[in-house]
Design a protein around this motif. Structure first.
Motif, PDB file in Angstrom:
ATOM      1  N   ALA A 226       0.556  -1.291   0.339  1.00  0.00           N
ATOM      2  CA  ALA A 226      -0.215  -0.035  -0.146  1.00  0.00           C
ATOM      3  C   ALA A 226       1.227   1.203  -0.164  1.00  0.00           C
ATOM      4  CB  ALA A 226      -1.021  -0.260   0.978  1.00  0.00           C
ATOM      5  N   ALA A 227       2.282   1.106   0.561  1.00  0.00           N
ATOM      6  CA  ALA A 227       2.792   2.108  -0.014  1.00  0.00           C
ATOM      7  C   ALA A 227       3.326   2.604  -0.742  1.00  0.00           C
ATOM      8  CB  ALA A 227       4.081   2.047   1.343  1.00  0.00           C
ATOM      9  N   ASP A 228       3.160   1.971  -1.649  1.00  0.00           N
ATOM     10  CA  ASP A 228       3.610   2.795  -3.825  1.00  0.00           C
ATOM     11  C   ASP A 228       2.640   3.224  -3.871  1.00  0.00           C
ATOM     12  OD1 ASP A 228       4.930  -0.659  -3.227  1.00  0.00           O
ATOM     13  OD2 ASP A 228       5.629   1.090  -3.543  1.00  0.00           O
ATOM     14  N   THR A 229       1.024   3.871  -3.339  1.00  0.00           N
ATOM     15  CA  THR A 229       0.103   4.157  -3.548  1.00  0.00           C
ATOM     16  C   THR A 229       0.930   5.794  -4.451  1.00  0.00           C
ATOM     17  OG1 THR A 229      -1.240   2.285  -3.182  1.00  0.00           O
ATOM     18  CG2 THR A 229      -2.076   4.657  -3.538  1.00  0.00           C
ATOM     19  N   ALA A 230       0.580   5.902  -5.044  1.00  0.00           N
ATOM     20  CA  ALA A 230       1.142   7.236  -5.489  1.00  0.00           C
ATOM     21  C   ALA A 230       0.552   7.673  -7.278  1.00  0.00           C
ATOM     22  CB  ALA A 230       2.715   7.303  -5.331  1.00  0.00           C
ATOM     23  N   VAL A 231       0.800   8.749  -7.240  1.00  0.00           N
ATOM     24  CA  VAL A 231       0.860   9.157  -8.614  1.00  0.00           C
ATOM     25  C   VAL A 231       2.314   9.415  -9.307  1.00  0.00           C
ATOM     26  CG1 VAL A 231       0.962  11.478 -10.129  1.00  0.00           C
ATOM     27  CG2 VAL A 231      -1.261  11.117  -7.870  1.00  0.00           C
ATOM     28  N   TYR A 232       2.384   8.696 -10.312  1.00  0.00           N
ATOM     29  CA  TYR A 232       3.351   8.608 -10.891  1.00  0.00           C
ATOM     30  C   TYR A 232       4.120   9.117 -12.174  1.00  0.00           C
ATOM     31  CZ  TYR A 232       3.996   3.612  -8.000  1.00  0.00           C
ATOM     32  OH  TYR A 232       4.462   3.539  -6.761  1.00  0.00           O
ATOM     33  N   TYR A 233       4.784  10.187 -12.422  1.00  0.00           N
ATOM     34  CA  TYR A 233       5.409  10.638 -13.534  1.00  0.00           C
ATOM     35  C   TYR A 233       6.483  10.588 -13.948  1.00  0.00           C
ATOM     36  CZ  TYR A 233       2.579  14.382 -10.526  1.00  0.00           C
ATOM     37  OH  TYR A 233       1.635  15.043  -9.786  1.00  0.00           O
ATOM     38  N   CYS A 234       6.056  10.373 -15.152  1.00  0.00           N
ATOM     39  CA  CYS A 234       7.745  10.715 -15.960  1.00  0.00           C
ATOM     40  C   CYS A 234       7.958  11.354 -16.757  1.00  0.00           C
ATOM     41  CB  CYS A 234       7.580   9.481 -17.162  1.00  0.00           C
ATOM     42  SG  CYS A 234       5.864   9.917 -18.781  1.00  0.00           S
ATOM     43  N   ALA A 235       9.390  11.224 -16.807  1.00  0.00           N
ATOM     44  CA  ALA A 235      10.287  13.309 -16.477  1.00  0.00           C
ATOM     45  C   ALA A 235      11.009  12.943 -17.820  1.00  0.00           C
ATOM     46  CB  ALA A 235      10.138  13.505 -15.524  1.00  0.00           C
ATOM     47  N   ARG A 236      11.916  13.905 -18.642  1.00  0.00           N
ATOM     48  CA  ARG A 236      12.637  14.069 -19.459  1.00  0.00           C
ATOM     49  C   ARG A 236      13.505  14.878 -18.509  1.00  0.00           C
ATOM     50  NH1 ARG A 236      13.488  17.257 -24.685  1.00  0.00           N
ATOM     51  NH2 ARG A 236      13.143  19.377 -23.441  1.00  0.00           N
ATOM     52  N   ARG A 237      14.799  14.484 -17.902  1.00  0.00           N
ATOM     53  CA  ARG A 237      15.810  14.909 -17.560  1.00  0.00           C
ATOM     54  C   ARG A 237      16.908  15.402 -18.047  1.00  0.00           C
ATOM     55  NH1 ARG A 237      19.802  13.591 -13.038  1.00  0.00           N
ATOM     56  NH2 ARG A 237      20.331  14.499 -12.323  1.00  0.00           N
ATOM     57  N   TYR A 238      17.590  16.299 -18.474  1.00  0.00           N
ATOM     58  CA  TYR A 238      18.457  17.395 -19.205  1.00  0.00           C
ATOM     59  C   TYR A 238      19.559  17.616 -18.456  1.00  0.00           C
ATOM     60  CZ  TYR A 238      21.702  20.647 -21.055  1.00  0.00           C
ATOM     61  OH  TYR A 238      22.795  21.622 -21.676  1.00  0.00           O
ATOM     62  N   ARG A 239      20.431  16.898 -18.823  1.00  0.00           N
ATOM     63  CA  ARG A 239      21.830  16.946 -17.910  1.00  0.00           C
ATOM     64  C   ARG A 239      23.263  16.940 -19.167  1.00  0.00           C
ATOM     65  NH1 ARG A 239      25.777  12.568 -16.337  1.00  0.00           N
ATOM     66  NH2 ARG A 239      26.687  12.537 -15.004  1.00  0.00           N
ATOM     67  N   ALA A 240      23.679  17.863 -18.893  1.00  0.00           N
ATOM     68  CA  ALA A 240      25.266  18.627 -19.042  1.00  0.00           C
ATOM     69  C   ALA A 240      26.379  19.084 -18.148  1.00  0.00           C
ATOM     70  CB  ALA A 240      24.530  19.917 -20.416  1.00  0.00           C
TER      71      ALA A 240
END
Lengths: 127, 110
Positions: free
Chosen positions: A89-103
């Protein structure tokens, strides 16, 4: 304009595996300047980083979730996915995917941030 | 218990200047840059500030960021009702070898 869209079951039973996919549209998933990541937010709580992946397949995971998490990428489909095993139950959540810029800037200091996010998808863990 | 510590709430009246803090340690804020995200009610987070004090295109200059030692701050001047949101700081943690977020500050515009 690049967009990200999460998809997958909204209900998962305890002890089973949560599986989500993020589809990237309007741009390339195969860029060396970007990672692709998952972040979650339990109802009424803060953000938690789950993990990120490069198009090459190199992954980085939250140490507290590492034993249960797998992130993988399918560049031919412009998708990356999350699997989280043995959920509770602790894994109940809104899950977002996202782009991460790295330089790295001219002083060799890392510049990295999530600049594009999906709308998020609620996953409830319940029998 | 978040690795980065933020006050749970802040408030201000329209036009006022408010600041929010983010406290960390030598392994995160003390050695890596801080990003800030704004989350309007019911929506996904949005990048508000990166590398301590850089605003992405489209973010008004009413927003400013700073970092000193193991702490960072976000300031909003000329507060507006649409600034009512949750604000999260984030930084890479070298000891944990992972990205950490603060618990978030909920800003109320009175």
């Amino acid at each position: 304009q690049l967009q990200l869209h999460e998809s997958g079951p909204g209900l998962v039973k305890p002890s089973e595996t949560l599986s989500l996919t993020c589809t990237v549209s309007g741009g390339s998933i195969s860029s060396s300047n970007y990672q692709w990541g998952w972040i979650r937010q339990p109802p009424g709580k803060g953000l938690e980083w789950i993990g990120t992946i490069y198009y090459s397949g190199t992954t980085y995971y939250n140490p507290s979730l590492k034993s249960r998490v797998t992130v993988f990428i399918d560049t031919s489909r412009s998708q990356f996915s999350l699997k989280l095993s043995s959920v509770t139950a602790a894994d109940t959540a809104v899950y977002y995917c996202a782009r991460r810029y790295r330089a790295f800037d001219i002083a060799a200091v890392e510049v990295a941030y999530f600049d594009l996010w999906g709308r998020g998808t609620l996953v409830t863990v319940s029998s | 218990q978040s690795v980065l510590t933020q006050p749970p709430s802040a408030s201000g009246t329209p036009g006022q200047r408010v600041t929010m803090s983010c406290s960390g340690s030598s392994s995160n804020i003390g050695s890596n840059t801080v990003n800030w995200y704004q989350q309007l009610p019911g929506t996904a987070p949005k990048l508000l500030m990166y590398s301590n004090n850089h605003r992405p295109s489209g973010v008004p200059d009413r927003f400013s960021g700073s970092q000193s030692g193991t702490s960072a701050s976000l300031a909003i001047s000329g507060l507006q009702s649409e600034d009512e949101a949750g604000y999260y700081c984030a930084a890479w943690d070298d000891s944990l070898d992972g990205l950490v977020f603060g618990g978030g500050t909920k800003l109320t515009v009175l």
